[in-house]
Design an enzyme around this catalytic site. Sequence first.
Site, PDB file in Angstrom:
ATOM      1  N   SER A   1      -3.640  -2.190   3.737  1.00  0.00           N
ATOM      2  CA  SER A   1      -2.294  -2.690   4.006  1.00  0.00           C
ATOM      3  C   SER A   1      -1.333  -1.511   3.952  1.00  0.00           C
ATOM      4  CB  SER A   1      -1.907  -3.715   2.939  1.00  0.00           C
ATOM      5  OG  SER A   1      -0.531  -4.023   2.962  1.00  0.00           O
ATOM      6  N   TYR A   6      -1.106  -7.021  -5.654  1.00  0.00           N
ATOM      7  CA  TYR A   6      -1.509  -6.776  -4.266  1.00  0.00           C
ATOM      8  C   TYR A   6      -1.478  -5.281  -3.950  1.00  0.00           C
ATOM      9  CZ  TYR A   6      -1.475  -7.188   0.858  1.00  0.00           C
ATOM     10  OH  TYR A   6      -1.763  -7.072   2.194  1.00  0.00           O
TER      11      TYR A   6
END
Length: 273
Positions: free
Chosen positions: A157, A170
């Site tokens: 990401s 995350y």
Amino acid sequence: MTGRLQDKVAFITGAARGQGRAHAVRMASEGADIIAVDIAGELPPCVPYDSATPEDLAETVRLVEQTGRRIIAATADTRDLAALRRLVDDGVAQLGRLDIIVANAGISAPQAWNEITPQDFRDVMDINVTGTWNTVMAGADKIIEGGRGGSIILISSAAGAKVQPFMVHYTASKHAVTGLARAFAAELGKHSIRVNSVHPGPVNSPMGSGQMISAMGKAMETNPQLSNMLTPFLPSWSAEPEDIADTVCWLASDESRNITAAKIPVDQGSTQY
């Protein structure tokens, strides 16, 4: 399409919808057969968006078959290594080989740092990190046995290259995925297996459904000055799943044969400052 993945086989997790489906359909359109896996069921309580369903996975099957390629699809939790190994073994027995792994399955949970519970942290790390490790471990031996080399793509990401505010767990997990890619690349290189990580920014996918937007907004209220940390250089603020699939397909192909241990951003420039 060019057929640049002709007769190869790709193992893709999180394939029921969104980016995973886009990867499967794009690779099939380039000539690959697919082993598709998705939990297609309830996600941990910290996840505010809608879960994928068996019907979503069935739609991926339909779309792949529409290209004329074969697909073997099953439901499984990437946290279950034994289940993944069984599915890969069955897929290779039916399709004859394995060349590509796309560790795409993952979850996102917007939460201010002090609202993350120990269980939330474990759930995100277990799925995003252990699940990614399991995915590679379930299939890498099959690529080695083929003796042809291959490509492993881990979906990280923008949060694995910079920081995604309001997602400590995350961000930690996606940095870990980046490290996994580099470490696997070092050891699997002698088998002509390339391992790279892909770093999308915002993507227009079902991950934005349900209560995701309101959960992000609530978290941003705790520290508004961090809200624009991932401002893009380009006019668009988000990509389509197919845009990410373009990059993943390229990394799976021989066109990227000299690229390994790389962090490939697909984020409109948002991590470059």
